[in-house]
Scaffold this active site. Sequence first.
Site, mmCIF file in Angstrom:
data_model
loop_
_atom_site.group_PDB
_atom_site.id
_atom_site.type_symbol
_atom_site.label_atom_id
_atom_site.label_comp_id
_atom_site.label_asym_id
_atom_site.label_seq_id
_atom_site.Cartn_x
_atom_site.Cartn_y
_atom_site.Cartn_z
ATOM 1 N N LYS A 1 -11.469 -4.818 -5.583
ATOM 2 C CA LYS A 1 -12.430 -3.947 -5.755
ATOM 3 C C LYS A 1 -11.879 -2.626 -6.431
ATOM 4 O O LYS A 1 -12.569 -1.688 -6.962
ATOM 5 C CB LYS A 1 -13.680 -3.858 -4.834
ATOM 6 C CG LYS A 1 -12.967 -3.233 -3.365
ATOM 7 C CD LYS A 1 -13.931 -3.552 -2.177
ATOM 8 C CE LYS A 1 -13.377 -3.428 -1.088
ATOM 9 N NZ LYS A 1 -14.062 -4.336 0.193
ATOM 10 N N LYS B 1 -4.787 -10.753 -7.307
ATOM 11 C CA LYS B 1 -6.008 -11.046 -6.458
ATOM 12 C C LYS B 1 -7.049 -10.349 -6.943
ATOM 13 O O LYS B 1 -7.045 -9.071 -7.325
ATOM 14 C CB LYS B 1 -5.469 -10.584 -5.025
ATOM 15 C CG LYS B 1 -6.588 -10.614 -3.973
ATOM 16 C CD LYS B 1 -6.136 -10.284 -2.741
ATOM 17 C CE LYS B 1 -6.550 -8.842 -2.567
ATOM 18 N NZ LYS B 1 -6.422 -8.278 -1.277
ATOM 19 N N LYS C 1 0.982 -1.154 0.098
ATOM 20 C CA LYS C 1 0.177 0.006 -0.013
ATOM 21 C C LYS C 1 0.751 1.405 0.024
ATOM 22 O O LYS C 1 0.443 2.392 -0.651
ATOM 23 C CB LYS C 1 -1.072 -0.064 1.327
ATOM 24 C CG LYS C 1 -2.078 -1.027 1.024
ATOM 25 C CD LYS C 1 -3.068 -1.131 1.759
ATOM 26 C CE LYS C 1 -4.301 -2.007 1.338
ATOM 27 N NZ LYS C 1 -4.970 -2.194 2.638
HETATM 28 P P1 TYM Z 1 -10.913 -6.425 3.471
HETATM 29 O O1 TYM Z 1 -11.861 -5.385 3.851
HETATM 30 O O2 TYM Z 1 -10.149 -5.967 2.431
HETATM 31 O O3 TYM Z 1 -11.416 -7.779 3.025
HETATM 32 C C1 TYM Z 1 -12.470 -8.588 3.689
HETATM 33 C C2 TYM Z 1 -12.364 -9.959 3.834
HETATM 34 O O4 TYM Z 1 -12.457 -10.456 2.417
HETATM 35 C C3 TYM Z 1 -11.150 -11.167 2.139
HETATM 36 N N1 TYM Z 1 -10.761 -11.076 0.497
HETATM 37 C C4 TYM Z 1 -10.571 -12.074 -0.140
HETATM 38 N N2 TYM Z 1 -10.611 -13.395 -0.049
HETATM 39 C C5 TYM Z 1 -10.341 -14.174 -1.070
HETATM 40 N N3 TYM Z 1 -9.988 -13.680 -2.459
HETATM 41 C C6 TYM Z 1 -9.857 -12.351 -2.607
HETATM 42 N N4 TYM Z 1 -9.713 -12.019 -3.793
HETATM 43 C C7 TYM Z 1 -10.103 -11.586 -1.295
HETATM 44 N N5 TYM Z 1 -10.023 -10.060 -1.268
HETATM 45 C C8 TYM Z 1 -10.408 -10.192 0.163
HETATM 46 C C9 TYM Z 1 -10.184 -10.659 3.149
HETATM 47 O O5 TYM Z 1 -9.124 -11.710 3.360
HETATM 48 C C10 TYM Z 1 -10.927 -10.326 4.429
HETATM 49 O O6 TYM Z 1 -11.013 -11.496 5.045
HETATM 50 N N6 TYM Z 1 -7.967 -5.995 7.589
HETATM 51 C C11 TYM Z 1 -9.188 -6.659 7.042
HETATM 52 C C12 TYM Z 1 -10.419 -6.218 7.800
HETATM 53 C C13 TYM Z 1 -9.997 -6.560 9.371
HETATM 54 C C14 TYM Z 1 -10.262 -7.783 9.869
HETATM 55 C C15 TYM Z 1 -10.262 -7.232 11.383
HETATM 56 C C16 TYM Z 1 -10.375 -8.893 9.235
HETATM 57 C C17 TYM Z 1 -10.257 -5.519 10.259
HETATM 58 N N7 TYM Z 1 -10.177 -6.047 11.262
HETATM 59 C C18 TYM Z 1 -10.006 -8.302 12.252
HETATM 60 C C19 TYM Z 1 -10.244 -9.929 10.442
HETATM 61 C C20 TYM Z 1 -10.148 -9.618 11.716
HETATM 62 C C21 TYM Z 1 -9.365 -6.282 5.574
HETATM 63 O O7 TYM Z 1 -8.796 -5.097 5.034
HETATM 64 O O8 TYM Z 1 -10.284 -6.899 5.084
#
Ligand code: TYM
Length: 335
Positions: A203, A200, A118
Amino acid sequence: MENNQEKKQTVLSLIQPTGTPTLGNYLGALKNWKNMSDSYDCFFGVADLHSITVRPNPADLRRRTTEMYALLLALGLDPHKNTVFVQSHVPAHAQLAWILDCYTQFGEASRMTQFKDKSEKHPDNVNVGLFAYPVLMAADILLYQTDFVPIGIDQKQHLEITRNIADRFNGLYGNTFKLPEPFIGKSGAKIMSLQEPTKKMSKSDTNPKAFISVLDDDNTIMKKIKSAVTDSEARVYRKDGKDGVNNLMGIYSCCTGKTDEEIEKEFDGKGYGDFKTAVGEAVCDELRPLREEYNRLIDDKAYLTECMKEGAEKASYTAERTLRKAMKKVGFLQI
Ligand code: TYM
């Protein structure tokens, strides 16, 4: 994973309100949230605190938080049985994050690949929040004495640093936090871009054909799957290097529950046209109920607010117990 009848194990996961989730978010995380919601004591949240590292427009942030919350309910999570909350409504998250910042080494936070990616992508805004992002995530998880965290593979490293921070704190002050385990599904852990299947699905991709949004209509989904990049072999089977086909097989498997062998058999002697039609239809069938329920819920703002309040209250109750415990151990004066 075992379940005992008296006290259910705890599951927690959050998602950022940074736009409509993709099929990747859904298959990698959200679908597992729904699957786990009956058997565990679940805390699911909208990570709005995390999302300000990219400085969103305030009106957009408010709208997206509401939309993401409605989407979580549309998954079928029961807001009375589970705890579905917005992270900023529970001040304990920011409070514990500060404490944990002081128990996290600069070096270990610098090694986080998401931080490195990032900061490279947005060199004009490498803020301290972006750097401390995994520590806030550790606070999210540790506050609830979480057993399992359903996530996609991209978040695995953040789970590891969470365990390291917890272990360090426990080592200094005695048992305070439970060490969580990631829960990563077999086939949906990393859904790839439909246009560049070595990347990956995300969005924020500038090419809308690269991702399916969970609210795309059937027609759009079919078109995107049909234009997905494959290869010239025209044979459906899994092999290293067949990234486009492997990805579509993973998507199809997640939506239908079929194994790779069953899929290979089903499309034996058929070309990619038939395969893509079947994958497209399976994705449409999977997402249609979610979209319909979302469209119903998003107009009921009063209900959403009521559920958010209930979620904030229930989450705060559990989170504050852990926060108080940690504050006491560190030596903050209790009055
Ligand atoms: P975020 O908002 O980017 O994504 C949410 C969840 O979606 C999963 N994900 C994917 N899984 C499979 N293939 C993909 N292409 C893909 N893109 C996204 C992510 O692994 C995630 O599980 N930091 C986290 C949010 C967060 C969180 C937490 C998660 C904040 N606090 C505590 C677990 C526990 C995030 O940015 O996810």
